[in-house]
Scaffold this motif. Structure first.
Motif, short mmCIF file in Angstrom:
data_model
loop_
_atom_site.label_atom_id
_atom_site.label_comp_id
_atom_site.label_asym_id
_atom_site.label_seq_id
_atom_site.Cartn_x
_atom_site.Cartn_y
_atom_site.Cartn_z
N ALA A 66 33.97 38.24 34.50
CA ALA A 66 35.24 38.89 34.16
C ALA A 66 36.41 37.96 34.46
O ALA A 66 37.44 38.01 33.77
N THR A 68 39.88 35.16 32.14
CA THR A 68 40.98 35.13 33.10
C THR A 68 40.63 34.17 34.24
O THR A 68 39.51 34.20 34.75
N SER A 79 47.32 38.84 33.38
CA SER A 79 46.87 39.40 32.11
C SER A 79 45.48 38.90 31.74
O SER A 79 45.05 37.83 32.19
N GLU A 80 44.81 39.65 30.89
CA GLU A 80 43.47 39.25 30.44
C GLU A 80 43.55 37.92 29.69
O GLU A 80 44.39 37.73 28.82
N GLY A 83 40.94 45.06 35.53
CA GLY A 83 41.14 46.01 34.45
C GLY A 83 41.73 47.28 35.05
O GLY A 83 42.68 47.25 35.82
#
Length: 353
Positions: free
Chosen positions: A152, A185, A10-11, A46
């Motif tokens: 990210a 993350t 998960s983020e 994503g």
């Protein structure tokens, strides 16, 4: 070789990938980073599929076991390098930006470097070269370089393995605090289960190219999905005792009836953590083979390999060669295939041990 690995992170989550050397954990991380190519499957960040993209297009920051610092650059220059590379790329695309490269942009980069260097204790070292640093300081520089550009996700491959025990404990607290603050993350590869359990929101236990279980640390400890996980997690690991489930569903160890029922029938394995049983007047028989006094706890090694963990006061007076009986207070049941089986409390009139 990886085998049917599925990992959904998960983020903002911190997931540790835990396993022994050669289990495939670093290969998995390198596939995510784009440094190796998978024979099948997909890599998504994503909702964007990235397995066909080169590493630089994935917006991932990787920290290796080796520091990979440029020896001719200062600490500050090493940390700033990702930001400068990004700025130079922007200048090449939009030439007019070159006019502010030596002004506001450089000040912004310096501010970002200072912001990430301070909590890692690197602020006084920004003018030094890597050769002037200790191993722990070099590893912190590598961490700062990865964190400075707010990627990210962070991919960390055994980043603390070169540090001594004290520095490792300090650094892991710093990593968790920084990743929490940044909300990024993080996938963190390690062979150290203490490190994984202390740092991660969830831990993926790997063995022979497979993910055996992905769960929060306490769930892994209390409810291992298989005997393989039970024997890997914990120090000492979970005791595994041959047991039997009778036609009435009662769990038996030898002729000792335990306070649980199971829908299984026949031979099973009973998993008991070292602190999950206690000396009692009645229960499973054992003989102490060795006693280890470790300060905060005492480990009693029993003949046959099982281990009992006690508080020092509770172990006072115990001796090697002493026979005792053990009542089981908490346990997990495994079937012949090694998978965890349902276990429910029996009626209270069933004797405890």
């Amino acid at each position: 070789m990886l085998r049917d690995v599925t990992l959904d992170v998960s983020e903002g989550e911190f997931v540790a990938i835990l396993g022994a050397s050669g289990c495939g954990k670093s290969t998995l991380l390198r596939i995510l980073a784009g440094l190796e190519t998978a024979d099948a499957g997909e890599v998504l960040i994503g909702d964007r599929r990235v397995d066909a993209l080169p590493p630089k297009a994935r917006d991932l920051a990787m920290v290796f076991q080796s520091y990979a610092l440029y020896p001719y650059m200062t600490v500050g220059q090493n940390i700033a390098l990702p930001l400068e590379m990004r700025r130079m790329s922007a200048i090449q695309r939009i030439p007019v930006l070159g006019r502010i490269w030596s002004g506001a942009a450089r000040q912004a980069i310096a501010a970002d470097v200072a912001a990430v260097a301070a909590p890692l204790g690197l602020a006084p070292l920004l003018a030094r070269k890597p050769a002037q640093l200790s191993g722990g300081q070099r590893q912190r520089v590598a961490l700062a370089r990865a964190m400075v550009r707010s990627p990210a996700a962070f991919l960390m491959d055994e980043p603390l393995s070169n540090l001594d025990a004290r520095l490792r404990a300090e650094a892991r607290a710093e990593i968790v605090a920084l990743t929490r603050r940044l909300g990024v993350t993080t996938l963190y590869v390690t062979h150290d289960q203490g490190e994984a359990m202390a740092m991660a929101d969830r831990v993926a236990v790997m063995q022979a190219g497979r993910v055996l279980q992905l769960a929060p640390p306490q769930e892994l400890y209390d409810e291992p999905a298989s005997l393989e996980v039970a024997r890997f997690i914990g120090s000492p690991p979970m005791n595994a005792l041959p047991a039997h489930v009778g036609e009435d569903g009662a769990v038996m160890v030898g002729d000792v009836r335990l306070p649980w029922l199971s829908p299984a029938r026949g031979p099973v394995m009973l998993g008991v953590r070292p602190e999950g049983w206690v000396p009692a007047g009645h229960g499973i028989p054992g003989v102490i083979a060795l006693i280890e006094h470790l300060g905060a706890e005492t480990l009693c090694h029993l003949e046959g390999g099982a281990v009992l963990r006690l508080a020092p006061d509770a172990a006072r007076g115990m001796l090697a060669g002493q026979a005792l009986r053990l009542a089981v207070r908490k346990a997990v049941l495994f079937g012949p295939d090694g998978r965890r089986l349902p276990l429910q409390a029996a009626l209270r009139e069933a004797a405890l041990g």
